[in-house]
Structure formats: structure tokens, C-alpha cells
Design an enzyme around this catalytic site. Structure first.
Site, PDB file in Angstrom:
ATOM      1  N   SER A 143      -3.031   5.721   1.791  1.00  9.95           N
ATOM      2  CA  SER A 143      -2.072   5.564   2.735  1.00  9.95           C
ATOM      3  C   SER A 143      -0.928   6.191   3.294  1.00  9.95           C
ATOM      4  O   SER A 143      -0.364   6.125   4.511  1.00  9.95           O
ATOM      5  CB  SER A 143      -1.311   4.314   1.835  1.00  9.95           C
ATOM      6  OG  SER A 143      -0.885   4.698   0.591  1.00  9.95           O
ATOM      7  N   HIS A 194       4.267   7.797   1.198  1.00  8.27           N
ATOM      8  CA  HIS A 194       4.121   7.151   2.411  1.00  8.27           C
ATOM      9  C   HIS A 194       5.261   7.958   3.448  1.00  8.27           C
ATOM     10  O   HIS A 194       4.870   8.139   4.684  1.00  8.27           O
ATOM     11  CB  HIS A 194       4.666   5.708   2.284  1.00  8.27           C
ATOM     12  CG  HIS A 194       3.584   4.881   1.878  1.00  8.27           C
ATOM     13  ND1 HIS A 194       3.999   3.558   1.391  1.00  8.27           N
ATOM     14  CD2 HIS A 194       2.498   5.250   1.411  1.00  8.27           C
ATOM     15  CE1 HIS A 194       2.691   3.040   0.587  1.00  8.27           C
ATOM     16  NE2 HIS A 194       1.991   3.768   0.562  1.00  8.27           N
TER      17      HIS A 194
END
Length: 322
Positions: A143, A194
Site C-alpha cells: 500500500s 503510507h
């Protein structure tokens, strides 16, 4: 390595359904290869998650292979599903724009550099707060790379509005809104991981990374930078036209619902990536109400091994004893 025993693996079944409805021939080769590698390593992992996740403590201890392993291993089938559906959207769009060779280059560099930036951020937090638990936080999943790709996608397809949980947000700031939203909705996700992906994306779009990559590619290609700005068509003639008019990049965003894209492929059910993601979050939250253990929807931090919990407690006691 034995394949994982994961029951029905509903996430894998849904992913397979998405792929076959889209059509394997309609997925660009690099995107398809990256997706296939992630699925293969989920089914046949090279190492257990606790030995694949990336952390300051492990890498500073000499286990640098985690920088290669961590983006390609996932915690469970839902973790894999959400990440790979996102890769399908972003990968198809960017590979079509940049060409397969350059997109593969971006994936490789982003996968490594996101881990490096993650380590630097965790180390900085540890030093600034004197909380050494940051050095032990271990992250795994693709991610972070996807957040970097989202920044690049918004750079090459500027303008438009993304719908983030019912709120219209300019694509320019959508990645920041999603960064906060995902952390609030799924506290087990890796906020720093992230954030590292976003920073790598910004280094590419507004920093020196793209220029450095072109120079390196020039050396490798014997003077040619290997980069093409023209679109490459990898699609069959079945009528699938990519993602124009989707993903929130609309010239007239306020009218997009009343003017559906006739070329929208039926595998999305008429939903953009962000709408699919919102639906996935809602489904995940409904499922958690009946589950004994929450499954993170988009990347996550691996908890410390049981043997390290006492060490972590001692670090915290030492911090507050100062």
C-alpha cells in the site's frame, strides 16, 4: 514453502473475479506481472510475515532483504485484495501512459525507496520522542507503493475531484485525505508507511527523483533514457478503453454522475476506484462487527513478537523515568 491455509480465501476469489471480468488480455503486462507476483508470494510466501516486514530494528541489525520482501507480502487475503484492486486501476492507467519499461522501473524504485523512507521516518520519530517502540514497529504490504503511484497518477492526470467518503476532495489533496481517513477507519494500518509512499511520489513529481531515474536509465541504456511520454496501447480490440472519465479525473466533475462514461467497463459495476474503496471499507467495518479479530483494509503494522513486549515496556518506562 508450504502454501498458506486460509480457509475459503474470499478475498482471492473476489480478486480473481475482478481480473477475469476485466479480461486478462486487457491488463498491461507489467501490471499483470506485479499482480501475479504478489498473489504468488501470498500463496507461497518466501518467509513468515514477522521475517518479511520492515522495521528499523531488523534492518539496522543487518536484515536488509526485508526492503525487498515487505512490499510483496500481505497479511491476509483481504489485505491482498484491496491492494491488488488498487494496483489494477493505477497500474493500468499509468502503464498505458508511460509505457511498460518505465512503469516497471517506477515500481522497482518506489518499492525500495518507500521502505527506505519508512525507516528514516520511524528512526526520526524514535529520536525526537525518545520512544524506541517506533524502531520496533514492523510494516508489510504494497500500500505504501500504491500511495506513491496515486501521487504520480494525479500528476499525469491533473484536475478533477475525488469522492472521499461522501466528501468531494480535489485530486491534488486526495492522497492526504485518504491517508488520514484510512488511519482513522483502520487504526492498525501503517500511517508512516503510507506517508512514506506519498513522500516518494512527491520526490518523483516535484523533486529530483525522476531526473535521477532518467540519468540512471541513460547509463543503463547506453545513452538513451529509456523513457517515453507517449501512450502505449496494450489492449485487445474488445472495446475496453482504459479509464478515461473514471477515478475522479473529470473535466466537469460536478456533472459526472449525470453523464456516465459509455466506455466504463462492467467489472467496476459503474463505480470509480474511490467508490469501490469506500464500499470496501463499509463492508470491512460490517464484517468486523461479527469477527473476533479485525482485518486491516489497506496495509498494516505487524505487532511485535511476544518476546519483545517486555523490552518494549521497559523502553517506555525508561522514557517516562527521564
Amino acid at each position: 514453502m508450504r502454501n498458506r491455509q486460509r480457509g475459503a480465501n474470499l478475498g482471492l476469489l473476489l480478486l480473481a473475479s475482478q481480473i477475469f471480468q476485466m479480461g486478462v488480455n486487457n491488463i498491461p503486462p507489467v501490471t499483470l506481472a506485479a499482480l501475479g507476483l504478489n498473489v504468488y508470494l501470498f500463496l507461497f510466501p518466501l518467509t513468515p510475515l514477522l521475517q518479511a516486514c520492515v522495521s528499523v530494528e531488523a534492518c539496522w541489525g543487518g536484515d536488509w532483504r526485508r526492503l525487498l520482501l515487505s512490499p510483496l507480502h500481505h497479511a491476509d487475503d483481504w489485505h491482498l485484495y484491496y491492494n491488488m484492486v488498487s494496483l489494477l486501476w493505477k497500474g493500468t492507467r499509468l502503464e498505458r501512459r508511460l509505457g511498460g519499461a518505465w512503469f516497471a522501473y517506477i515500481l522497482t524504485v518506489f518499492s525500495l525507496l518507500t521502505g527506505v523512507v519508512y525507516l528514516l521516518l520511524q528512526w526520526a520519530l524514535s529520536e525526537l520522542t525518545h520512544d524506541f517502540s517506533y524502531n520496533m514497529q514492523c510494516a508489510v504490504g504494497f500500500s505504501g507503493v500504491l500511495f506513491g503511484l496515486k501521487v504520480v497518477n494525479n500528476y499525469y492526470y491533473p484536475g478533477g475531484v475525488t469522492n472521499v467518503m461522501g466528501m468531494p476532495v480535489s485530486n491534488k489533496f486526495a492522497c492526504w485525505a485518504e491517508l488520514i481517513l484510512i488511519h482513522v477507519m483502520s487504526p492498525g494500518t501503517s500511517f508512516v508507511g503510507h506517508l512514506a509512499g506519498i513522500l516518494v511520489g512527491l520526490l518523483y513529481t516535484h523533486g529530483p527523483l525522476k531526473s535521477v531515474m532518467k540519468i540512471c536509465a541513460g547509463f543503463l541504456m547506453g545513452g538513451s533514457n529509456g523513457y517515453t511520454t507517449g501512450q502505449r496501447t496494450y489492449y485487445s480490440s474488445s472495446g475496453f478503453s482504459g479509464y478515461s472519465g473514471t477515478h475522479g479525473n473529470f473535466p466537469y466533475a460536478q456533472n459526472w454522475r449525470s453523464q456516465p462514461d459509455p466506455n466504463l467497463h462492467p467489472y467496476t459495476g459503474g463505480l470509480s476506484e474511490d467508490e469501490q474503496y469506500e464500499a470496501a471499507i463499509r463492508a470491512s467495518l460490517r464484517e468486523r462487527a461479527h469477527a473476533t479479530q479485525a482485518r486491516p483494509a489497506y496495509g498494516f503494522n505487524i505487532p511485535p513478537e511476544p518476546g519483545s513486549m517486555e523490552e518494549l515496556r521497559q523502553h517506555r518506562l525508561q522514557r517516562f523515568a527521564r
